[in-house]
Structure formats: structure tokens, C-alpha cells
Design an enzyme around this catalytic site. Sequence first.
Site, PDB file in Angstrom:
ATOM      1  N   ARG A   1       0.836  -1.205   0.000  1.00 58.15           N
ATOM      2  CA  ARG A   1       0.000   0.000   0.000  1.00 58.15           C
ATOM      3  C   ARG A   1       0.854   1.231   0.000  1.00 58.15           C
ATOM      4  NH1 ARG A   1      -1.804   3.790   3.269  1.00 58.15           N
ATOM      5  NH2 ARG A   1      -0.726   2.897   5.073  1.00 58.15           N
ATOM      6  N   GLN A   2       0.418   2.246  -0.777  1.00 56.19           N
ATOM      7  CA  GLN A   2       0.965   3.598  -0.728  1.00 56.19           C
ATOM      8  C   GLN A   2      -0.198   4.542  -0.421  1.00 56.19           C
ATOM      9  OE1 GLN A   2       4.117   3.895  -0.454  1.00 56.19           O
ATOM     10  NE2 GLN A   2       5.108   4.223  -2.427  1.00 56.19           N
ATOM     11  N   SER A   3       0.061   5.626   0.300  1.00 57.81           N
ATOM     12  CA  SER A   3      -1.022   6.470   0.805  1.00 57.81           C
ATOM     13  C   SER A   3      -1.695   7.318  -0.255  1.00 57.81           C
ATOM     14  CB  SER A   3      -0.502   7.380   1.934  1.00 57.81           C
ATOM     15  OG  SER A   3      -0.069   6.592   3.023  1.00 57.81           O
ATOM     16  N   SER A   4      -1.051   7.605  -1.366  1.00 57.37           N
ATOM     17  CA  SER A   4      -1.637   8.470  -2.388  1.00 57.37           C
ATOM     18  C   SER A   4      -1.074   8.074  -3.741  1.00 57.37           C
ATOM     19  CB  SER A   4      -1.339   9.947  -2.098  1.00 57.37           C
ATOM     20  OG  SER A   4       0.050  10.193  -2.143  1.00 57.37           O
TER      21      SER A   4
ATOM     22  N   GLN B   1       2.439   9.290  -4.351  1.00 54.72           N
ATOM     23  CA  GLN B   1       3.493   8.428  -3.835  1.00 54.72           C
ATOM     24  C   GLN B   1       3.704   7.222  -4.738  1.00 54.72           C
ATOM     25  OE1 GLN B   1       2.664   7.382   0.203  1.00 54.72           O
ATOM     26  NE2 GLN B   1       2.735   9.491   0.956  1.00 54.72           N
TER      27      GLN B   1
END
Length: 760
Positions: free
Chosen positions: A21-24, A27
Site C-alpha cells: 500500500r501507498q497512501s496516495s 506516492q
Amino acid sequence: MTDASAVGPEHLRRAAFVYIRQSSMAQVENNTESTRRQYALVDKALQLGWSRTAITLVDDDLGLSGARVVGRSGFTHMAAEVAMGRVGIVLCLEVSRLARNNADWYRLLDLCALTHTLIADTDGIYRPGDFNDRLVLGLKGTMSEAELHILRARLDGGIRHKAARGELRRGLPTGFVWGEADGEVLFHPDEAVVNAICTVFERFAETGSARRVWLWFRSNGLPFPLQDTRSLGRKVRWVLPTYQAIHGVLAHPCYAGAYTYGRTRLERSIDDQGNMRRRSRRLPRDEWAVLIRDHHPGYIDWDTFEANRMRIDANTRPKAHVTADPNRGPADGSAAGGRRRGGAVREGAALLQGLAVCGHCGRRLRTHYRGRNSLPGYHCPGHSIVEGRGQSCLNIGGSQIDVAVTEAFLEAVQPAGMEAVVRAAECLEADHDAALQQWRLEIERRRYEASLAERRYQAVDPDNRLVARGLEAQWEQRLRELGEAEGEMARRQRQRPNCLNKTERDALLALGRDLRRAWSAPTTTDRDRKELLRTLLEDVTLAVERAEYRARLAIRWRSGDVMRLEIALPHSNPPTRKTDEETIDLIRRLAPLHADGVIAGILNRQTRRTASGERFTASHVQALRHHRGIPCRKAPSEPPVSEPVSVRKAATLFGSTPSTLLRWIEAGVIPAEQPTPGAPWQIRVTDELLGRFVETAPTGFVPMNEATKSLGISRQTGLQRVKRGELDAVHIRQGRGKGLRIKIPETTTDLFTIAPGSGG
């Protein structure tokens, strides 16, 4: 990773989930190295003993924040697999990748502890069922949530600090652009955009209603600019204006040169399905985070903005009444505390709509219209209990009140009459000039767009027909739009009112000396009269004294002065209207035979009217019967023989249709009774009449056409002889031979032979 001894055979028999997972999305696009490191966890799972087919990648949540579980389908699927005992280990780069809030984090820990699922990151492998490992995982989850809070607090603090100086660059409303200096806000460089915004405030200063400004734009066909705050180029689109767009311009403090931040608040709630919802709520001014007046040049000043806001608030529907000060005497002309204006002017004839105030309780009076001519009136919405019944403290016709207030108003403005008329003529010319100026700027804009489309078409390679055809179509479209705008401009120039010459100005000045003529002119609408009254009147307090047959008025002007008037109310009661006795006698004859609705239809067909001149209804007939003691009709369960019955019931008894019976009644073949013209026919059913309706024709009875040929008479003559009883006739009720059958007598006589002694 360390402590590989925690992995046992029971874990290797289940799957290994690698959570990525990446937050945005930023990113995901920029921090590619972090994404590669997370995908490399597959090799770590292979080193721990899992086969490649037993490793599942969960990358559905790339670009999503871990602050909440809603919307993270990958995390939800993984938690479900853990709960069913299908997962042996969950691998992630950092445990903060799994969840950024304790609620989701501890729910996952509980599921892993129950199913003996391991959790691994770059620091080691943890068993959530072990106390020490759970303590470490809980501490990491708390630090992860705290880290997110600290990062958000830092960003929010920086934003608020910059906004407090008026330098935070947010989306600006249409008509403004950011300058190069910190916090610099400039007018839009497009002259047409600036002129459109200025026109909104000019129209509102004249009309005092956001809706009427919107209708003015629509009636003149003027487009309105909309600025896209999401695009980098801040492109302006010209569209037909909406009411929300006009109201937004009038209500936004940025147009008054003020910088604001925190006018709305994001609120969260749980819906019926348990999902979290977000909505933005507007805050009152005292709760705004930042308000800096005179921050940049505005289209209006702050005082004008405040006056516009108060006027818009007064145009809305008034709120619930707040009890007035009990020390306030009736009809003293003072304003009740917290009283709101009565809303925007409407088209009705009640001139004091929104201005009239009850002199007994202080409430704002409401308007009503009664009678055939819709005469205006005023009543108080408050009710008091008197002798067990609710009664309004005021209810009065408005004609005398409006006339008295109008006379006082015209007397007050008589000295300024000439200046007002000349000013009105100048405003009319300025109104047309403003619309023409908008169209000139629109033509200039469309001419530029047509020129730009031409340059694009000229610059394309002629051999590239795919692009050239599209650019050519755009060029032709822009030319058509330019031609339409020029045609509209020419039409409006022809309709532009001419400037006043000396003769017209003298005529207007002469009219200004007599404002009564202008007030009562057919072209002056009730809305115009109300607007004129509101320019000088604050409110009119009205108190009615029925015992003395008079009404007291207290007119409070904008200047604060109070004028008191007394109006005499009529003493005589209106004459009692009664229904004529002939109609009453007819109702008395019809009541035993017909229902009230049928009687009302009979009276209306005879063009009779009620005492008030209206058409009769069943309710009118019922009220008259009750008042005069006339009994109503009681329908018998079975219609008795030889008693009059309706055509529909007779048709049932005869086995025929009502239309057939009506046809024979009109021809006179079947005897029937009618109490009065227009009333339903009544047929007296007898054995002899029932015998005329049979299944088959008796011997000697032939159809009508054969009987007329045999007797040598016409059809009408034959019917007349049947009516007089000279010929016997029966009616066949069904079958192909259905119809009238006539018995031919054995000896026929000449129809035109006159019997001896009959005379003539």
C-alpha cells in the site's frame, strides 16, 4: 527478517499474504523505490518456506490512505481470509502499512491471535497471540496513529499560519486571479469577466433581489463566466447563468475585498448501513478561522456587502415569531425585538405585504385574497383561545388600509417627484446600455475565438486531412456563433430607447409634478408600487378596534419618524342573501326522487344559481335541505311494481339498454315522467309495459320497415300511431331481430279519414 523459528508447519500449510500500500497516487508515481521494496517481500516469503503458488499479493489498496478501512477492498479481503484461517502469515514493509488507526489495527490483531496467524515486517516476525509480541505490535500501532496525527497537525498548522497572513493560495471565485507576490489577489485580466461581475452588483442595487438579477441576465440572453478552480490554466467558461451562480457572487465576502479561510467544516456521521459519511457544513461568521478585511481590491466595499447580505436575508421566508416585548403598547410604531423583514416583494395586490405588523401581539401580518375580485386583506397568524375557540387577534380587508398608506406616501414624496421621474428615465437608458455593453464584450470575445480557430486551421499541414477537417469545423462553428452574436447585438440596438429630447423631458417633468398619475398608471405594476413603498417605509403597525369601528395605523418611516392615522371601518352589515322560493319548491319536489348531486345537476342545467351567484353543488343542496327541513331521498331495496323508477333500473327490469329506452321515450313509444325540465326521466313499470319487452316476436308482429310498407305510411307516422295506442308494438330484447315489432291490423283504415263528429 529474524526469528524464523516462529514459522511452523501449520503456518506453511496456509497461504502467505504480502500486503502492499501507498497512501496516495502521487506516492505511487514518485516513490517507486518503496513500491519495489514491498513487492520484494515475495522473496522473503520464499525464504521462510512458502512456495510461490501459496503467496498472494494484495495490492488493491495502492493510492489509498490507511486512516480508515472504508474503500480498502484489499485490506477487507485479507481480514476475511485471516478470519477463516486460510492465512499463515501477513508480510508488510511496516506494520503502519496495514492500518493507521487503532480500531482497524486491533481488530486485525484479534483475528490473527484467534487463528494463529503471524505478522512480519522488516523488524521481525510476531505472534499476535503471544503477550510480549502483542505488546510490541500494539505499541507500533499506537505510534503509527500518533505519527499520522503529528504529520496532519504539522501540515494543518502550517496551512493555518499561512492563511492567517492571507497568503495561502486557495481557489478564488470567478473574477479574481492570484498575483505574483505573496497573498496578492488581482482582478481577472479579462474585461468581459470583470464587467459581468460588476453588472451583478449594479443590478442588485436596483432590484434588491438575487432572483431578479438572475432573471435579468436570462431575459437579455447574457452569458455568465464560470472559473474552473481545478484546472491549471484557470480557464473561464461562458454559460447561461444559474440562480446559484448569481447568489454565490452576492454572498461571497471575497468580492468585498476580504480574505477568508475556514468558512466550512467537514463533519462525519454514520448512516443507517453503518458507513461513514462526510459532508461540508457552512459556519457562522464568528466561527470562521480567518477573516481579513481590505485584503485586496474588491468589486464592492465591506459596508455594501453587509447591506446586500441583510437584504438577501430579508428576502427569505421569515423565521418563527419571537415573542415581542410585553411592555410594548399596541400601535406605538416601535419595532419588536428581533423582527425580520417580510421577504421579497410578490405580485399580489396587497401593498403592505411584508410591512404590516399586528398592533396587538407584534407579529408580522400575513396577506390573503378573497371574493370573486380577489380583494386583498391582512390577518395575524397568532391565535388565542377565547371561550374555548381559537381566534385571530386581527383580520381585516386591505383596500382601505392600502389607500390610506398610499395617500401618506404620495404626500411625503411629492417634493421629490420631478427628480424621481427624470432619474427613472435615466435608469431605463442605463439598463439598456449595460446590456449592450455586455453584448459588445461578448462579440469581441467571439471574434477572438474565431480568429484563433482560423490561425489554428492555417497552421495545420494541408495534407493532414484528419486534423484539418476538425479544425475547419471548429472555425465554421466559431464564425456561426460570431454571426449570431452580431445579429443579436443589431436587434438590441434597434430596440434601444432613444434619449429624451426637450419635449419628452418637459412631459416627464409635468408628470412628475403629479405622482398620483404615475402611481395609478396602467404600466405601474403592484410590484413597482411595493418597491416604492419600501424605499421610505420601515413598517406599518395596524390595530383594529371592532367595538369602535375604526383602525389605527402607525407608519414608521426609514428616518425613524412615526405618523399616526385613524381609519373608519364600515358599520352596516351586508344584506342577507337568500335562495329564491321557486328554487326551494323545486328542490322540495325533487328531494324524494333524486340524490343531492343529481338535484344540483338539474338546477345547473336550468341555469339556476345559489344566493351568492355560484353553481349548485351537492353540498349546497344538502345545506338548503337541512335549513328548510326537506327530507332526503330513501332508495328502496327493491323497486316496487308500478312505481316510477329511473331509466337505468327500468332497463335492468326490461332486459334492454338505457340508450334504447331513452330513444323510445323521446319517440313517445314508452310513457315516462319528468318532474321538471332537465331532471332524469322516471318510468312507471307496469305489467302491461313489461309485456311489451319479449324474447321473440309473437305471430303477426313484423319489423318497422315492413309494417310501414304494408300500411303505406312513414316511419314517423307509424311511431305516432303506436304512441296513441292505435297500433300494438313489442320490443325484442336480444338476438339478430332485436328491435321494435308492430302488429298489422287485419282491416286497415285510411289514416287521413276523419271520423264523423270529430270536427274540422
